[in-house]
Every structure is written in structure tokens, then in C-alpha cells.
Scaffold this motif. Structure first.
Motif, PDB file in Angstrom:
ATOM      1  N   ASP A 180       0.825  -1.209   0.000  1.00 23.93           N
ATOM      2  CA  ASP A 180       0.000   0.000   0.000  1.00 23.93           C
ATOM      3  C   ASP A 180       0.859   1.258   0.000  1.00 23.93           C
ATOM      4  O   ASP A 180       0.492   2.260  -0.613  1.00 23.93           O
ATOM      5  N   PHE A 181       2.013   1.175   0.670  1.00 24.12           N
ATOM      6  CA  PHE A 181       2.913   2.336   0.666  1.00 24.12           C
ATOM      7  C   PHE A 181       3.441   2.586  -0.738  1.00 24.12           C
ATOM      8  O   PHE A 181       3.435   3.715  -1.237  1.00 24.12           O
ATOM      9  N   PHE A 182       3.908   1.535  -1.399  1.00 24.69           N
ATOM     10  CA  PHE A 182       4.496   1.716  -2.720  1.00 24.69           C
ATOM     11  C   PHE A 182       3.456   2.052  -3.784  1.00 24.69           C
ATOM     12  O   PHE A 182       3.797   2.552  -4.851  1.00 24.69           O
ATOM     13  N   GLU A 183       2.201   1.781  -3.476  1.00 22.98           N
ATOM     14  CA  GLU A 183       1.140   2.196  -4.390  1.00 22.98           C
ATOM     15  C   GLU A 183       0.710   3.630  -4.108  1.00 22.98           C
ATOM     16  O   GLU A 183      -0.145   4.180  -4.807  1.00 22.98           O
ATOM     17  N   GLY A 184       1.321   4.229  -3.084  1.00 24.68           N
ATOM     18  CA  GLY A 184       1.094   5.639  -2.801  1.00 24.68           C
ATOM     19  C   GLY A 184      -0.135   5.958  -1.991  1.00 24.68           C
ATOM     20  O   GLY A 184      -0.525   7.122  -1.869  1.00 24.68           O
ATOM     21  N   SER A 185      -0.763   4.947  -1.386  1.00 26.69           N
ATOM     22  CA  SER A 185      -2.026   5.196  -0.682  1.00 26.69           C
ATOM     23  C   SER A 185      -1.845   5.494   0.805  1.00 26.69           C
ATOM     24  O   SER A 185      -2.766   6.026   1.440  1.00 26.69           O
ATOM     25  N   ILE A 186      -0.690   5.143   1.385  1.00 24.11           N
ATOM     26  CA  ILE A 186      -0.474   5.367   2.818  1.00 24.11           C
ATOM     27  C   ILE A 186       0.966   5.801   3.074  1.00 24.11           C
ATOM     28  O   ILE A 186       1.831   5.692   2.198  1.00 24.11           O
ATOM     29  N   SER A 187       1.215   6.277   4.298  1.00 24.23           N
ATOM     30  CA  SER A 187       2.581   6.543   4.727  1.00 24.23           C
ATOM     31  C   SER A 187       3.177   5.237   5.245  1.00 24.23           C
ATOM     32  O   SER A 187       2.454   4.279   5.541  1.00 24.23           O
ATOM     33  N   LEU A 188       4.490   5.183   5.370  1.00 28.96           N
ATOM     34  CA  LEU A 188       5.142   3.973   5.855  1.00 28.96           C
ATOM     35  C   LEU A 188       4.734   3.682   7.299  1.00 28.96           C
ATOM     36  O   LEU A 188       4.560   2.526   7.689  1.00 28.96           O
TER      37      LEU A 188
END
Length: 289
Positions: free
Chosen positions: A79-87
Motif C-alpha cells: 500500500d505504501f508503494f502504491e502511494g495510498s499510505i505513509s510507511l
């Protein structure tokens, strides 16, 4: 009161500057040697001692740490690499105060990400790391270009193998590959599924002799774990085996391993290269094109 609180936050931030956790990659030459089970229970054991521990599932596409804990993670590194959340949003709560980041196939594309996303990943990783004493990377079996960058960035490597000849051969191949890239990272070895303490010692001795003969370096025996059916019972129950039955042989062996590790009696003096901050090394590797 508000000014005092702000001043305290600033002081704590300043005190935290330069702080970095001990970073450890848990690897195996082949699958099926119990690596993820040991990574999980080892991390829990460290957490029960009052350490702040983050367990990072780096098994590309086959991440299963959350399943071993009986959890279904709503968010993962994908989800992070898809840009939807922070790490930080990807950090989940595990047992006994353990924190973890669930794995997924997103990491397999890490080497091909645009510079902006890689930079975002490194910056957020830097912030998160300041909150922990240990960051454990449960690597997938074998090595890929993406995972190698993480392995070469850690301070120490724990190699999981079993007495089986194929497992030992693959463990040596793994160490050789890493050694040729960086000969300064210490190798700790855990022999899993031993039938007796004698078998464990004999297995380590054979592996140690091969490494010394062909790579001219020493490896460190972190311990052995018996072939305990409690582990399979724990897997079926989706409870980490160190919590499923604390008195089981495997659980006692794992606690001995974590005690030895935290006492530091195995720690080697780091070289100037190995003492570099994990994030600094990883950033260098990730931005190499």
C-alpha cells in the motif's frame, strides 16, 4: 506549560538525532527451513525483554508473518508503494509489544521505482527507525537484486539452516554470495530442526569448516532449535510457538538464543563500513542505477 512541553519535545528530538537501531537480516538459502517461524519468535523474545522491536516481512509475494500471528493485516508495504499510505501507517501491532510491517509483492519492484518514491521511502524509514532498538528483516528464501540491497545494508545477518545436506549447501551458497559483495557483515548461524544437541554441533562444525576453508572467515553459532512438533501445532493454531507453549523445547531453545544475542557475547567489532547507518547504506544502494 505549552512552551515547556514544546521545549521537551525539541530536546527529545535532538537527543534522538543520530540514534539508530540494530538492524538484522534473517536469511536462508532455501525455503522450508523454518526461517519465518524463528524470525517471529526471536523478535517476540526480544520484545518481551523490554526492547522496541520492528519486524519487517521482506518475503516478496509470499509474506506470511501476519498469518503466523493469526492476524489479517489491512495494510502492508504494498500500500505504501502504491502511494495510498505513509510507511508509518503500515506498522501493525503484534503480540507482546512487537510491531511489524506485513510483506507483499510491492517490494519486488523496488529497484524500478522512480527516484521520488525511493526518496520518500528512505526519508520515512529514517523517521520510523528512531522509534526502535531492533529492526529485524525476515527475508525471503534466496536472493534477488531488490532484497540484496537490504541484506547488504544491515549490521548483522542471521542464517537459518537445518542439518539436511541441501539446506547446508544452500546456506553456504547464500553466505558466499553475500561475502563476495561485503566481507565485513558478521554471520550468525542457527541450526533448526535438530534431533539432538550433538547433531546441531556437528552440523555447525561442518558448515564452519567449509566457510573457513573457502571464504577464509569465521561464522558464529547462535544456537540450535530442536525438531519440536509443538511448532507445527502452533502454526496450525496461528500462534507464535514461543507463546503457544513457553515450556516447549523449541521455545526454551529460542529464549536461550535471544539471551545469548542480547548479552552481546557473540558480537564482533564492526568495521568502519559496517558501522554506517542502515538507511545511509540502503539509500546508496537504491539510488545506484
Amino acid at each position: 506549560m505549552k512552551d515547556q512541553a514544546e521545549e521537551l519535545r525539541i530536546k527529545l528530538k535532538v537527543a534522538a538525532e543520530g540514534k539508530s537501531p540494530k538492524t538484522v537480516a534473517v536469511v536462508s538459502g532455501k525455503g522450508g527451513v523454518g526461517k519465518s517461524n524463528l524470525s517471529l519468535s526471536f523478535s517476540i523474545s526480544l520484545a518481551t525483554k523490554g526492547n522496541r522491536v520492528l519486524l519487517f516481512d521482506m518475503d516478496l509475494g509470499m509474506g506470511n508473518l501476519d498469518i503466523l500471528m493469526g492476524n489479517t493485516s489491512e495494510l502492508s508495504i504494498v500500500d505504501f508503494f502504491e502511494g495510498s499510505i505513509s510507511l508509518k501507517d503500515a506498522v501493525m501491532d503484534g503480540p507482546k509489544g512487537l510491531k511489524y510491517i506485513a510483506g507483499g509483492s510491492g517490494l519486488s519492484h523496488l529497484v524500478g521505482l522512480d527516484v521520488g518514491l525511493v526518496d520518500k521511502f528512505v526519508k520515512e524509514l529514517t523517521v520510523i527507525f528512531k522509534e526502535y532498538d531492533y529492526v529485524i528483516f525476515d527475508m525471503g528464501a534466496g536472493i534477488t537484486d531488490g532484497t540484496l540491497k537490504f541484506i547488504l545494508s544491515v549490521q548483522e545477518i542471521v542464517v537459518i539452516t537445518t542439518p539436511e545436506p541441501t539446506a547446508m549447501t544452500d546456506a553456504y551458497a547464500m553466505m558466499k554470495h553475500i561475502h563476495l559483495m561485503d566481507s565485513t557483515i558478521p554471520f550468525y548461524v542457527v541450526i533448526n530442526r535438530v534431533q539432538s544437541e550433538k547433531e546441531g554441533k556437528q552440523t555447525f562444525t561442518r558448515l564452519s569448516k567449509v566457510v573457513k576453508s573457502f571464504l577464509d572467515r569465521e561464522i558464529i553459532c547462535l544456537g540450535t532449535v530442536p525438531d519440536d512438533r509443538v511448532i507445527q501445532q502452533a502454526v496450525r493454531s496461528q500462534i507464535p510457538f514461543i507463546l503457544y507453549n513457553e515450556k516447549a523445547q523449541a521455545s526454551r531453545a529460542l529464549k536461550d538464543i535471544s539471551n545469548k544475542y542480547t548479552r552481546g557475547q557473540f558480537t564482533q567489532e564492526p568495521t568502519s563500513n559496517n558501522s554506517r547507518h542502515f538507511v545511509s547504506k540502503l539509500k546508496q544502494f537504491l539510488f545506484e542505477r
